[in-house]
Design a protein around this motif. Structure first.
Motif, PDB file in Angstrom:
ATOM      1  N   GLU A 162     -16.304 -13.731   8.300  1.00  0.00           N
ATOM      2  CA  GLU A 162     -14.908 -13.404   8.620  1.00  0.00           C
ATOM      3  C   GLU A 162     -13.997 -13.695   7.438  1.00  0.00           C
ATOM      4  OE1 GLU A 162     -13.759 -15.378  12.213  1.00  0.00           O
ATOM      5  OE2 GLU A 162     -15.294 -14.364  13.415  1.00  0.00           O
ATOM      6  N   GLU A 163     -14.212 -14.839   6.787  1.00  0.00           N
ATOM      7  CA  GLU A 163     -13.393 -15.187   5.626  1.00  0.00           C
ATOM      8  C   GLU A 163     -13.586 -14.190   4.493  1.00  0.00           C
ATOM      9  OE1 GLU A 163     -14.544 -19.194   4.731  1.00  0.00           O
ATOM     10  OE2 GLU A 163     -13.475 -20.023   6.475  1.00  0.00           O
ATOM     11  N   VAL A 164     -14.830 -13.798   4.250  1.00  0.00           N
ATOM     12  CA  VAL A 164     -15.110 -12.818   3.196  1.00  0.00           C
ATOM     13  C   VAL A 164     -14.485 -11.470   3.567  1.00  0.00           C
ATOM     14  CG1 VAL A 164     -16.948 -11.496   2.067  1.00  0.00           C
ATOM     15  CG2 VAL A 164     -17.172 -13.965   2.338  1.00  0.00           C
ATOM     16  N   GLY A 165     -14.584 -11.102   4.841  1.00  0.00           N
ATOM     17  CA  GLY A 165     -13.971  -9.841   5.284  1.00  0.00           C
ATOM     18  C   GLY A 165     -12.470  -9.849   5.082  1.00  0.00           C
ATOM     19  N   ASP A 166     -11.815 -10.964   5.411  1.00  0.00           N
ATOM     20  CA  ASP A 166     -10.374 -11.068   5.198  1.00  0.00           C
ATOM     21  C   ASP A 166     -10.025 -10.971   3.715  1.00  0.00           C
ATOM     22  OD1 ASP A 166     -10.080 -11.361   7.926  1.00  0.00           O
ATOM     23  OD2 ASP A 166      -9.850 -13.556   7.853  1.00  0.00           O
ATOM     24  N   THR A 167     -10.830 -11.611   2.896  1.00  0.00           N
ATOM     25  CA  THR A 167     -10.596 -11.568   1.454  1.00  0.00           C
ATOM     26  C   THR A 167     -10.754 -10.148   0.915  1.00  0.00           C
ATOM     27  OG1 THR A 167     -11.401 -13.834   1.245  1.00  0.00           O
ATOM     28  CG2 THR A 167     -11.323 -12.520  -0.771  1.00  0.00           C
ATOM     29  N   VAL A 168     -11.771  -9.453   1.387  1.00  0.00           N
ATOM     30  CA  VAL A 168     -11.992  -8.067   0.949  1.00  0.00           C
ATOM     31  C   VAL A 168     -10.829  -7.184   1.385  1.00  0.00           C
ATOM     32  CG1 VAL A 168     -13.454  -6.031   1.304  1.00  0.00           C
ATOM     33  CG2 VAL A 168     -14.501  -8.245   0.830  1.00  0.00           C
ATOM     34  N   GLU A 169     -10.341  -7.360   2.606  1.00  0.00           N
ATOM     35  CA  GLU A 169      -9.200  -6.569   3.076  1.00  0.00           C
ATOM     36  C   GLU A 169      -7.961  -6.840   2.236  1.00  0.00           C
ATOM     37  OE1 GLU A 169      -8.415  -6.990   7.253  1.00  0.00           O
ATOM     38  OE2 GLU A 169     -10.491  -6.576   7.786  1.00  0.00           O
ATOM     39  N   ALA A 170      -7.723  -8.097   1.896  1.00  0.00           N
ATOM     40  CA  ALA A 170      -6.570  -8.439   1.064  1.00  0.00           C
ATOM     41  C   ALA A 170      -6.693  -7.810  -0.321  1.00  0.00           C
ATOM     42  CB  ALA A 170      -6.440  -9.956   0.952  1.00  0.00           C
ATOM     43  N   LEU A 171      -7.879  -7.855  -0.895  1.00  0.00           N
ATOM     44  CA  LEU A 171      -8.088  -7.242  -2.207  1.00  0.00           C
ATOM     45  C   LEU A 171      -7.932  -5.728  -2.142  1.00  0.00           C
ATOM     46  CD1 LEU A 171     -11.102  -9.339  -3.530  1.00  0.00           C
ATOM     47  CD2 LEU A 171      -8.739  -9.388  -4.365  1.00  0.00           C
ATOM     48  N   ALA A 172      -8.426  -5.121  -1.069  1.00  0.00           N
ATOM     49  CA  ALA A 172      -8.292  -3.667  -0.913  1.00  0.00           C
ATOM     50  C   ALA A 172      -6.826  -3.279  -0.800  1.00  0.00           C
ATOM     51  CB  ALA A 172      -9.066  -3.197   0.312  1.00  0.00           C
ATOM     52  N   ALA A 173      -6.050  -4.068  -0.085  1.00  0.00           N
ATOM     53  CA  ALA A 173      -4.620  -3.768   0.048  1.00  0.00           C
ATOM     54  C   ALA A 173      -3.913  -3.871  -1.302  1.00  0.00           C
ATOM     55  CB  ALA A 173      -3.974  -4.710   1.052  1.00  0.00           C
ATOM     56  N   LYS A 174      -4.311  -4.841  -2.102  1.00  0.00           N
ATOM     57  CA  LYS A 174      -3.691  -4.995  -3.423  1.00  0.00           C
ATOM     58  C   LYS A 174      -4.064  -3.868  -4.366  1.00  0.00           C
ATOM     59  CE  LYS A 174      -3.066  -9.973  -3.551  1.00  0.00           C
ATOM     60  NZ  LYS A 174      -3.376 -11.215  -4.277  1.00  0.00           N
ATOM     61  N   THR A 175      -5.227  -3.284  -4.196  1.00  0.00           N
ATOM     62  CA  THR A 175      -5.655  -2.220  -5.104  1.00  0.00           C
ATOM     63  C   THR A 175      -5.299  -0.828  -4.592  1.00  0.00           C
ATOM     64  OG1 THR A 175      -7.854  -2.156  -4.079  1.00  0.00           O
ATOM     65  CG2 THR A 175      -7.577  -3.579  -6.004  1.00  0.00           C
ATOM     66  N   ASP A 176      -4.711  -0.725  -3.403  1.00  0.00           N
ATOM     67  CA  ASP A 176      -4.323   0.577  -2.848  1.00  0.00           C
ATOM     68  C   ASP A 176      -2.985   0.998  -3.458  1.00  0.00           C
ATOM     69  OD1 ASP A 176      -3.960   2.875  -1.422  1.00  0.00           O
ATOM     70  OD2 ASP A 176      -3.985   1.926   0.554  1.00  0.00           O
ATOM     71  N   VAL A 177      -3.075   1.681  -4.586  1.00  0.00           N
ATOM     72  CA  VAL A 177      -1.887   2.062  -5.341  1.00  0.00           C
ATOM     73  C   VAL A 177      -1.024   3.050  -4.560  1.00  0.00           C
ATOM     74  CG1 VAL A 177      -1.087   3.128  -7.487  1.00  0.00           C
ATOM     75  CG2 VAL A 177      -3.076   1.614  -7.509  1.00  0.00           C
ATOM     76  N   LYS A 178      -1.649   3.990  -3.863  1.00  0.00           N
ATOM     77  CA  LYS A 178      -0.885   4.983  -3.108  1.00  0.00           C
ATOM     78  C   LYS A 178      -0.041   4.323  -2.028  1.00  0.00           C
ATOM     79  CE  LYS A 178      -3.871   9.002  -3.726  1.00  0.00           C
ATOM     80  NZ  LYS A 178      -4.701   9.999  -3.032  1.00  0.00           N
ATOM     81  N   ALA A 179      -0.614   3.384  -1.307  1.00  0.00           N
ATOM     82  CA  ALA A 179       0.132   2.697  -0.243  1.00  0.00           C
ATOM     83  C   ALA A 179       1.277   1.885  -0.840  1.00  0.00           C
ATOM     84  CB  ALA A 179      -0.789   1.799   0.571  1.00  0.00           C
ATOM     85  N   GLN A 180       1.022   1.226  -1.949  1.00  0.00           N
ATOM     86  CA  GLN A 180       2.085   0.459  -2.593  1.00  0.00           C
ATOM     87  C   GLN A 180       3.203   1.378  -3.073  1.00  0.00           C
ATOM     88  OE1 GLN A 180       0.264  -1.876  -5.694  1.00  0.00           O
ATOM     89  NE2 GLN A 180      -0.567  -3.366  -4.247  1.00  0.00           N
ATOM     90  N   ALA A 181       2.839   2.544  -3.595  1.00  0.00           N
ATOM     91  CA  ALA A 181       3.843   3.503  -4.062  1.00  0.00           C
ATOM     92  C   ALA A 181       4.676   4.011  -2.889  1.00  0.00           C
ATOM     93  CB  ALA A 181       3.169   4.668  -4.784  1.00  0.00           C
ATOM     94  N   ARG A 182       4.001   4.313  -1.759  1.00  0.00           N
ATOM     95  CA  ARG A 182       4.743   4.766  -0.576  1.00  0.00           C
ATOM     96  C   ARG A 182       5.721   3.701  -0.090  1.00  0.00           C
ATOM     97  NH1 ARG A 182       0.035   5.528   2.378  1.00  0.00           N
ATOM     98  NH2 ARG A 182      -1.189   6.774   0.962  1.00  0.00           N
ATOM     99  N   GLU A 183       5.259   2.455  -0.066  1.00  0.00           N
ATOM    100  CA  GLU A 183       6.138   1.368   0.364  1.00  0.00           C
ATOM    101  C   GLU A 183       7.336   1.241  -0.571  1.00  0.00           C
ATOM    102  OE1 GLU A 183       3.783  -2.175   0.592  1.00  0.00           O
ATOM    103  OE2 GLU A 183       2.540  -1.392   2.214  1.00  0.00           O
ATOM    104  N   ARG A 184       7.104   1.369  -1.852  1.00  0.00           N
ATOM    105  CA  ARG A 184       8.195   1.261  -2.830  1.00  0.00           C
ATOM    106  C   ARG A 184       9.175   2.415  -2.668  1.00  0.00           C
ATOM    107  NH1 ARG A 184      11.722  -1.546  -5.275  1.00  0.00           N
ATOM    108  NH2 ARG A 184      12.137  -0.978  -7.416  1.00  0.00           N
ATOM    109  N   VAL A 185       8.659   3.623  -2.431  1.00  0.00           N
ATOM    110  CA  VAL A 185       9.536   4.782  -2.231  1.00  0.00           C
ATOM    111  C   VAL A 185      10.400   4.582  -0.992  1.00  0.00           C
ATOM    112  CG1 VAL A 185       9.515   7.233  -1.576  1.00  0.00           C
ATOM    113  CG2 VAL A 185       8.117   6.447  -3.477  1.00  0.00           C
ATOM    114  N   GLU A 186       9.810   4.094   0.090  1.00  0.00           N
ATOM    115  CA  GLU A 186      10.583   3.856   1.314  1.00  0.00           C
ATOM    116  C   GLU A 186      11.641   2.786   1.078  1.00  0.00           C
ATOM    117  OE1 GLU A 186      10.613   5.638   4.095  1.00  0.00           O
ATOM    118  OE2 GLU A 186       9.179   6.929   3.073  1.00  0.00           O
ATOM    119  N   GLU A 187      11.300   1.771   0.315  1.00  0.00           N
ATOM    120  CA  GLU A 187      12.261   0.716   0.005  1.00  0.00           C
ATOM    121  C   GLU A 187      13.434   1.283  -0.797  1.00  0.00           C
ATOM    122  OE1 GLU A 187      12.372  -3.187  -2.894  1.00  0.00           O
ATOM    123  OE2 GLU A 187      10.481  -2.677  -1.930  1.00  0.00           O
TER     124      GLU A 187
END
Length: 125
Positions: free
Chosen positions: A39-64
């Motif tokens: 579970e801890e490794v899965g959470d860590t992988v999800e956090a890393l995936a969120a940090k590397t998802d450039v498209k999602a970060q760009a969308r969030e920045r555009v909405e902001e």
């Protein structure tokens, strides 16, 4: 270091439970430990995936940025309305009302302007 101790077979302990060796842990405890680690490794992988998802970060920045622009536009609109004299506001509202009541002259004027611009553009060498 910690890795050397684990490689030798010493189990990690927490403050809540007394230190147990691999021999004293039950299979259920070992399975529970493995599941917790997964579970801890899965959470860590999800956090890393969120940090590397450039498209999602760009969308969030555009909405902001869109939200900031809307807020600034509302602020400027309110400021303009408060600083514009009442007579000018009423005059502008009357012009808009007349155009809405009879849009044909405005449409005709716009068509003439477009035709003029097209004529000038095609006349250039």
């Amino acid at each position: 270091m910690d890795q050397d101790e684990r490689a030798e077979g010493a189990a990690m302990s927490t403050a809540a439970e007394p230190e147990k060796t691999e021999e004293t842990r039950t299979p259920e405890e070992i399975r529970a430990g493995i599941e917790q680690t997964r579970e801890e490794v899965g959470d860590t992988v999800e956090a890393l995936a969120a940090k590397t998802d450039v498209k999602a970060q760009a969308r969030e920045r555009v909405e902001e940025i869109k939200g900031n622009v809307r807020a600034k536009a509302e602020e400027l609109k309110a400021k303009a309305q408060s600083s514009t004299p009442e007579g000018a506001q009423q005059g502008g509202q009357q012009v808009v009302a007349k155009v809405r009541a009879n849009p044909a002259p405005v449409a005709l004027g716009a068509a003439v302007l477009v035709a003029f611009l097209i004529g000038r553009r095609t006349a250039r060498p």
